[in-house]
Design an enzyme around this catalytic site. Structure first.
Site, PDB file in Angstrom:
ATOM      1  N   GLU A  36      76.839 -13.453  24.663  1.00  0.00           N
ATOM      2  CA  GLU A  36      75.483 -13.177  24.190  1.00  0.00           C
ATOM      3  C   GLU A  36      74.859 -12.047  25.007  1.00  0.00           C
ATOM      4  O   GLU A  36      75.136 -11.899  26.189  1.00  0.00           O
ATOM      5  CB  GLU A  36      74.617 -14.432  24.285  1.00  0.00           C
ATOM      6  N   GLY A  56      91.007  12.064   8.067  1.00  0.00           N
ATOM      7  CA  GLY A  56      91.879  12.336   6.932  1.00  0.00           C
ATOM      8  C   GLY A  56      91.343  13.404   5.998  1.00  0.00           C
ATOM      9  O   GLY A  56      92.094  14.263   5.515  1.00  0.00           O
ATOM     10  N   THR A  57      90.037  13.384   5.747  1.00  0.00           N
ATOM     11  CA  THR A  57      89.427  14.367   4.849  1.00  0.00           C
ATOM     12  C   THR A  57      89.572  15.776   5.401  1.00  0.00           C
ATOM     13  O   THR A  57      89.971  16.705   4.683  1.00  0.00           O
ATOM     14  CB  THR A  57      87.940  14.030   4.633  1.00  0.00           C
ATOM     15  N   GLN A 105      77.586   2.308   3.552  1.00  0.00           N
ATOM     16  CA  GLN A 105      77.445   1.188   2.613  1.00  0.00           C
ATOM     17  C   GLN A 105      76.017   1.196   2.064  1.00  0.00           C
ATOM     18  O   GLN A 105      75.222   0.305   2.331  1.00  0.00           O
ATOM     19  CB  GLN A 105      77.774  -0.131   3.311  1.00  0.00           C
ATOM     20  N   LYS A 139      88.378  16.030  -4.321  1.00  0.00           N
ATOM     21  CA  LYS A 139      89.284  15.002  -3.832  1.00  0.00           C
ATOM     22  C   LYS A 139      88.937  13.667  -4.479  1.00  0.00           C
ATOM     23  O   LYS A 139      87.900  13.512  -5.111  1.00  0.00           O
ATOM     24  CB  LYS A 139      89.202  14.883  -2.312  1.00  0.00           C
ATOM     25  N   ASP A 184      85.307  10.643  10.565  1.00  0.00           N
ATOM     26  CA  ASP A 184      85.684   9.302  10.988  1.00  0.00           C
ATOM     27  C   ASP A 184      87.170   9.282  11.353  1.00  0.00           C
ATOM     28  O   ASP A 184      87.544   9.625  12.468  1.00  0.00           O
ATOM     29  CB  ASP A 184      85.360   8.296   9.888  1.00  0.00           C
ATOM     30  N   THR A 185      88.053   8.961  10.415  1.00  0.00           N
ATOM     31  CA  THR A 185      89.483   8.923  10.726  1.00  0.00           C
ATOM     32  C   THR A 185      90.119  10.302  10.668  1.00  0.00           C
ATOM     33  O   THR A 185      91.276  10.468  11.062  1.00  0.00           O
ATOM     34  CB  THR A 185      90.222   7.992   9.759  1.00  0.00           C
ATOM     35  N   ASP A 243      84.162  17.554  -0.094  1.00  0.00           N
ATOM     36  CA  ASP A 243      84.136  16.740  -1.309  1.00  0.00           C
ATOM     37  C   ASP A 243      82.882  17.076  -2.100  1.00  0.00           C
ATOM     38  O   ASP A 243      82.003  17.811  -1.629  1.00  0.00           O
ATOM     39  CB  ASP A 243      84.210  15.236  -0.999  1.00  0.00           C
TER      40      ASP A 243
END
Length: 317
Positions: free
Chosen positions: A42, A230-231, A100, A197, A227-228, A174
Protein backbone atom coordinates in the site's frame (compact mmCIF):
# COMPACT_ATOMS: atom_id res chain seq x y z
CA UNK A 1 5.69 36.51 -8.97
CA UNK A 2 3.33 38.44 -6.74
CA UNK A 3 2.17 35.49 -4.58
CA UNK A 4 5.31 33.32 -4.75
CA UNK A 5 5.17 32.12 -1.14
CA UNK A 6 1.77 30.49 -1.73
CA UNK A 7 2.77 28.53 -4.84
CA UNK A 8 4.07 25.08 -3.99
CA UNK A 9 5.28 22.29 -6.29
CA UNK A 10 5.39 18.68 -5.15
CA UNK A 11 6.18 15.39 -6.83
CA UNK A 12 5.66 11.70 -6.27
CA UNK A 13 7.97 9.04 -7.75
CA UNK A 14 7.28 8.96 -11.49
CA UNK A 15 9.50 11.83 -12.64
CA UNK A 16 11.25 13.65 -9.78
CA UNK A 17 14.02 14.99 -12.05
CA UNK A 18 11.47 16.83 -14.22
CA UNK A 19 9.70 18.15 -11.11
CA UNK A 20 13.01 19.49 -9.76
CA UNK A 21 13.73 21.20 -13.06
CA UNK A 22 10.25 22.74 -13.22
CA UNK A 23 10.61 24.05 -9.66
CA UNK A 24 13.99 25.61 -10.50
CA UNK A 25 12.49 27.33 -13.54
CA UNK A 26 9.59 28.68 -11.46
CA UNK A 27 12.02 29.80 -8.76
CA UNK A 28 10.57 27.89 -5.81
CA UNK A 29 11.99 24.93 -3.86
CA UNK A 30 10.42 21.55 -4.46
CA UNK A 31 7.93 20.80 -1.70
CA UNK A 32 8.96 18.48 1.12
CA UNK A 33 7.06 15.21 0.86
CA UNK A 34 7.72 11.48 0.71
CA UNK A 35 5.80 8.81 -1.17
CA UNK A 36 6.69 5.27 -0.12
CA UNK A 37 5.07 1.88 0.42
CA UNK A 38 4.02 -0.11 3.44
CA UNK A 39 5.27 -3.69 3.66
CA UNK A 40 2.07 -4.99 2.04
CA UNK A 41 2.50 -2.71 -0.98
CA UNK A 42 0.00 0.00 0.00
CA UNK A 43 1.15 3.53 -0.81
CA UNK A 44 2.07 5.90 2.00
CA UNK A 45 2.20 9.69 1.59
CA UNK A 46 3.89 12.03 4.08
CA UNK A 47 3.79 15.82 3.60
CA UNK A 48 6.32 17.66 5.75
CA UNK A 49 5.18 21.28 5.36
CA UNK A 50 1.97 23.24 5.66
CA UNK A 51 -0.06 23.78 2.49
CA UNK A 52 -3.12 25.48 3.99
CA UNK A 53 -4.37 28.06 1.50
CA UNK A 54 -1.51 27.40 -0.94
CA UNK A 55 -1.87 26.70 -4.64
CA UNK A 56 -0.38 23.21 -4.95
CA UNK A 57 0.94 21.72 -8.19
CA UNK A 58 1.65 17.97 -8.15
CA UNK A 59 3.99 16.84 -10.94
CA UNK A 60 3.35 13.18 -11.74
CA UNK A 61 3.34 11.39 -15.09
CA UNK A 62 1.20 8.26 -15.08
CA UNK A 63 3.86 6.22 -16.87
CA UNK A 64 5.10 2.71 -16.08
CA UNK A 65 4.39 1.29 -13.60
CA UNK A 66 1.23 3.15 -14.53
CA UNK A 67 -1.08 1.83 -11.81
CA UNK A 68 1.40 2.60 -9.03
CA UNK A 69 2.03 6.11 -10.30
CA UNK A 70 -1.67 6.74 -10.77
CA UNK A 71 -2.41 5.71 -7.18
CA UNK A 72 0.45 7.89 -5.92
CA UNK A 73 -1.12 10.86 -7.68
CA UNK A 74 -4.63 10.15 -6.37
CA UNK A 75 -3.46 9.70 -2.80
CA UNK A 76 -1.34 12.86 -2.92
CA UNK A 77 -4.30 14.85 -4.24
CA UNK A 78 -6.46 13.48 -1.42
CA UNK A 79 -3.80 14.32 1.16
CA UNK A 80 -3.52 17.93 -0.02
CA UNK A 81 -7.29 18.30 -0.18
CA UNK A 82 -7.59 17.16 3.43
CA UNK A 83 -4.72 19.50 4.36
CA UNK A 84 -6.81 22.49 3.15
CA UNK A 85 -4.74 23.41 0.11
CA UNK A 86 -6.22 26.38 -1.73
CA UNK A 87 -6.25 24.93 -5.25
CA UNK A 88 -4.76 21.63 -6.39
CA UNK A 89 -3.46 21.22 -9.95
CA UNK A 90 -2.50 17.77 -11.16
CA UNK A 91 0.45 18.33 -13.51
CA UNK A 92 0.47 15.19 -15.67
CA UNK A 93 3.11 15.54 -18.40
CA UNK A 94 2.18 12.08 -19.72
CA UNK A 95 -1.43 10.95 -19.25
CA UNK A 96 -1.54 7.15 -19.13
CA UNK A 97 -4.51 5.12 -20.41
CA UNK A 98 -5.17 7.85 -22.98
CA UNK A 99 -5.28 5.33 -25.84
CA UNK A 100 -8.39 3.75 -24.32
CA UNK A 101 -10.50 6.78 -25.20
CA UNK A 102 -13.43 5.10 -27.02
CA UNK A 103 -15.16 1.78 -27.57
CA UNK A 104 -13.47 0.01 -30.48
CA UNK A 105 -15.39 -3.22 -30.05
CA UNK A 106 -18.27 -4.46 -27.93
CA UNK A 107 -17.80 -4.35 -24.15
CA UNK A 108 -14.63 -2.23 -24.28
CA UNK A 109 -14.00 0.11 -21.31
CA UNK A 110 -13.31 3.81 -21.85
CA UNK A 111 -10.49 3.91 -19.35
CA UNK A 112 -9.33 7.44 -20.19
CA UNK A 113 -12.71 8.68 -18.90
CA UNK A 114 -12.44 6.51 -15.78
CA UNK A 115 -9.04 8.01 -14.95
CA UNK A 116 -10.45 11.51 -15.44
CA UNK A 117 -13.25 10.70 -12.99
CA UNK A 118 -10.78 9.31 -10.45
CA UNK A 119 -8.56 12.40 -10.58
CA UNK A 120 -11.58 14.69 -10.20
CA UNK A 121 -13.10 12.61 -7.37
CA UNK A 122 -9.78 12.62 -5.50
CA UNK A 123 -10.05 16.41 -5.28
CA UNK A 124 -8.03 17.95 -8.10
CA UNK A 125 -9.26 21.40 -9.14
CA UNK A 126 -7.38 21.56 -12.45
CA UNK A 127 -5.26 19.40 -14.76
CA UNK A 128 -2.18 20.51 -16.69
CA UNK A 129 -1.01 17.99 -19.26
CA UNK A 130 0.76 17.68 -22.63
CA UNK A 131 -0.11 16.04 -25.94
CA UNK A 132 -3.02 13.85 -24.99
CA UNK A 133 -3.33 10.91 -27.36
CA UNK A 134 -6.79 12.22 -28.24
CA UNK A 135 -7.59 15.90 -27.65
CA UNK A 136 -11.23 15.11 -26.80
CA UNK A 137 -10.05 13.58 -23.49
CA UNK A 138 -10.14 17.17 -22.21
CA UNK A 139 -13.92 16.81 -22.35
CA UNK A 140 -13.81 13.77 -20.05
CA UNK A 141 -13.04 16.14 -17.15
CA UNK A 142 -15.53 18.35 -15.35
CA UNK A 143 -12.68 20.58 -14.18
CA UNK A 144 -10.45 22.90 -16.26
CA UNK A 145 -7.77 21.21 -18.37
CA UNK A 146 -4.80 23.09 -19.80
CA UNK A 147 -3.46 21.04 -22.71
CA UNK A 148 0.10 21.95 -23.71
CA UNK A 149 1.63 20.81 -26.99
CA UNK A 150 5.17 19.53 -27.45
CA UNK A 151 5.34 20.22 -31.18
CA UNK A 152 6.92 23.71 -30.90
CA UNK A 153 9.77 22.24 -28.80
CA UNK A 154 10.40 19.51 -31.37
CA UNK A 155 10.05 21.91 -34.31
CA UNK A 156 12.52 24.37 -32.79
CA UNK A 157 15.09 21.57 -32.45
CA UNK A 158 14.86 20.72 -36.16
CA UNK A 159 14.75 24.33 -37.31
CA UNK A 160 17.95 25.06 -35.39
CA UNK A 161 19.57 22.13 -37.23
CA UNK A 162 18.40 23.46 -40.63
CA UNK A 163 15.87 20.69 -41.19
CA UNK A 164 13.74 22.58 -43.66
CA UNK A 165 13.47 23.15 -47.36
CA UNK A 166 12.78 21.13 -50.47
CA UNK A 167 14.66 17.98 -49.44
CA UNK A 168 12.59 17.45 -46.27
CA UNK A 169 9.26 15.62 -45.88
CA UNK A 170 7.27 15.27 -42.66
CA UNK A 171 5.61 11.85 -42.44
CA UNK A 172 2.53 10.87 -40.48
CA UNK A 173 2.93 7.21 -39.39
CA UNK A 174 -0.82 6.61 -39.70
CA UNK A 175 -4.04 8.32 -40.71
CA UNK A 176 -4.85 9.26 -37.10
CA UNK A 177 -1.76 11.46 -36.79
CA UNK A 178 -2.29 13.47 -39.98
CA UNK A 179 -3.38 16.70 -38.27
CA UNK A 180 -0.37 16.66 -35.93
CA UNK A 181 2.00 15.94 -38.83
CA UNK A 182 0.43 18.61 -41.02
CA UNK A 183 0.91 21.26 -38.32
CA UNK A 184 4.50 20.11 -37.82
CA UNK A 185 5.14 20.24 -41.58
CA UNK A 186 3.76 23.78 -41.67
CA UNK A 187 6.26 24.89 -39.01
CA UNK A 188 9.14 23.35 -40.98
CA UNK A 189 7.80 24.62 -44.31
CA UNK A 190 7.91 21.05 -45.61
CA UNK A 191 5.51 18.83 -47.58
CA UNK A 192 3.53 16.03 -45.93
CA UNK A 193 3.46 12.29 -46.59
CA UNK A 194 1.26 9.66 -44.93
CA UNK A 195 1.84 5.99 -44.16
CA UNK A 196 -1.33 3.94 -44.54
CA UNK A 197 -1.21 1.10 -42.04
CA UNK A 198 -3.53 -1.28 -40.25
CA UNK A 199 -3.42 -2.86 -36.80
CA UNK A 200 -4.44 -6.53 -36.77
CA UNK A 201 -4.10 -6.42 -32.96
CA UNK A 202 -2.84 -4.12 -30.21
CA UNK A 203 0.83 -3.04 -30.50
CA UNK A 204 1.09 -4.64 -33.96
CA UNK A 205 1.21 -2.51 -37.11
CA UNK A 206 1.39 -3.40 -40.80
CA UNK A 207 2.32 -0.82 -43.45
CA UNK A 208 0.06 -0.89 -46.50
CA UNK A 209 0.91 2.18 -48.64
CA UNK A 210 2.91 5.41 -48.66
CA UNK A 211 0.91 8.45 -49.72
CA UNK A 212 3.18 11.23 -51.00
CA UNK A 213 6.60 11.64 -52.61
CA UNK A 214 9.55 10.77 -50.35
CA UNK A 215 12.07 9.61 -52.95
CA UNK A 216 15.53 11.06 -52.30
CA UNK A 217 14.24 13.09 -49.33
CA UNK A 218 15.03 13.33 -45.65
CA UNK A 219 11.95 12.18 -43.76
CA UNK A 220 10.80 12.98 -40.22
CA UNK A 221 8.26 10.60 -38.70
CA UNK A 222 6.20 12.29 -35.98
CA UNK A 223 3.71 10.93 -33.46
CA UNK A 224 2.49 11.84 -29.98
CA UNK A 225 4.16 8.79 -28.42
CA UNK A 226 6.40 5.86 -29.24
CA UNK A 227 5.53 2.72 -27.31
CA UNK A 228 6.88 -0.62 -28.60
CA UNK A 229 8.42 1.09 -31.62
CA UNK A 230 6.76 -1.13 -34.21
CA UNK A 231 5.06 1.75 -36.04
CA UNK A 232 8.27 3.77 -36.38
CA UNK A 233 10.40 0.74 -37.27
CA UNK A 234 8.07 -0.48 -40.02
CA UNK A 235 7.45 3.05 -41.22
CA UNK A 236 11.18 3.76 -41.51
CA UNK A 237 11.86 0.56 -43.44
CA UNK A 238 8.92 1.29 -45.76
CA UNK A 239 10.13 4.84 -46.44
CA UNK A 240 13.62 3.60 -47.35
CA UNK A 241 12.75 0.40 -49.20
CA UNK A 242 9.42 1.27 -50.85
CA UNK A 243 9.56 5.03 -51.03
CA UNK A 244 13.26 5.52 -51.78
CA UNK A 245 13.81 8.02 -48.95
CA UNK A 246 17.38 9.18 -48.36
CA UNK A 247 17.29 9.35 -44.55
CA UNK A 248 14.69 8.81 -41.84
CA UNK A 249 14.45 10.63 -38.52
CA UNK A 250 11.70 10.35 -35.91
CA UNK A 251 10.30 12.44 -33.09
CA UNK A 252 7.67 12.00 -30.42
CA UNK A 253 6.61 13.88 -27.32
CA UNK A 254 6.28 10.83 -25.08
CA UNK A 255 8.98 8.16 -25.09
CA UNK A 256 7.10 5.23 -23.57
CA UNK A 257 9.62 2.81 -25.13
CA UNK A 258 8.22 -0.42 -23.71
CA UNK A 259 8.99 -4.03 -24.54
CA UNK A 260 11.17 -4.41 -27.66
CA UNK A 261 11.24 -0.67 -28.46
CA UNK A 262 14.98 -0.10 -27.95
CA UNK A 263 15.92 -3.23 -29.90
CA UNK A 264 13.63 -2.18 -32.76
CA UNK A 265 15.00 1.34 -32.77
CA UNK A 266 18.60 0.14 -32.90
CA UNK A 267 18.01 -2.17 -35.88
CA UNK A 268 15.80 0.31 -37.75
CA UNK A 269 17.16 2.77 -40.35
CA UNK A 270 16.09 5.69 -38.12
CA UNK A 271 19.08 8.02 -37.73
CA UNK A 272 17.82 9.73 -34.59
CA UNK A 273 14.77 9.65 -32.33
CA UNK A 274 13.94 12.91 -30.55
CA UNK A 275 11.69 12.69 -27.48
CA UNK A 276 10.96 14.88 -24.47
CA UNK A 277 11.36 14.16 -20.78
CA UNK A 278 7.65 13.86 -19.98
CA UNK A 279 8.60 10.26 -19.19
CA UNK A 280 12.01 9.60 -17.60
CA UNK A 281 14.44 7.65 -19.77
CA UNK A 282 15.94 4.83 -17.72
CA UNK A 283 19.71 4.20 -18.03
CA UNK A 284 19.28 0.95 -19.98
CA UNK A 285 17.32 2.82 -22.66
CA UNK A 286 19.87 5.60 -23.19
CA UNK A 287 21.30 4.81 -26.57
CA UNK A 288 23.10 7.09 -29.02
CA UNK A 289 20.09 7.27 -31.33
CA UNK A 290 17.91 8.96 -28.70
CA UNK A 291 17.95 12.71 -28.05
CA UNK A 292 15.92 14.03 -25.09
CA UNK A 293 14.55 17.60 -24.96
CA UNK A 294 13.24 19.19 -21.77
CA UNK A 295 9.65 20.37 -21.34
CA UNK A 296 10.42 21.90 -17.93
CA UNK A 297 10.58 25.56 -19.10
CA UNK A 298 7.20 25.22 -20.83
CA UNK A 299 5.52 23.60 -17.82
CA UNK A 300 7.12 26.15 -15.50
CA UNK A 301 5.71 29.04 -17.52
CA UNK A 302 2.30 27.37 -17.64
CA UNK A 303 2.32 26.91 -13.86
CA UNK A 304 3.25 30.55 -13.31
CA UNK A 305 0.48 31.68 -15.67
CA UNK A 306 -2.11 29.48 -13.96
CA UNK A 307 -1.01 30.80 -10.57
CA UNK A 308 -1.18 34.42 -11.72
CA UNK A 309 -4.50 33.95 -13.52
CA UNK A 310 -2.97 34.70 -16.93
CA UNK A 311 -3.89 32.98 -20.23
CA UNK A 312 -2.03 29.78 -21.06
CA UNK A 313 -3.08 29.86 -24.72
CA UNK A 314 -0.09 32.04 -25.66
CA UNK A 315 2.17 29.05 -24.95
CA UNK A 316 0.69 27.21 -27.91
CA UNK A 317 2.20 29.65 -30.39
Amino acid sequence: MSRGTSLKIFTANSNPELAEEIARNVGVPLGSAKVSKFSDGEISVDIYETVRGSDVFIVQSTCAPVNTHLMELLIMVDAFKRASAGEITAVIPYYGYARQDRKVKARDPITAKLIADLITSAGADRVLTMDLHAAQIQGFFNIPVDHLVGMPILARYYIERDFCGDDLVVVSPDLGSVTRARNFAHKLNAPLAIIDKRRPKANVAEVMNIIGDVRGKRCILIDDLIDTGGTFEQGAFALIERGGAKEVYACSTHGVLSGPAIERLERSPIKELVITNTIPLSPEKRIDKIKVLSVAPLFAEAIERIFEGLPVSTLFE
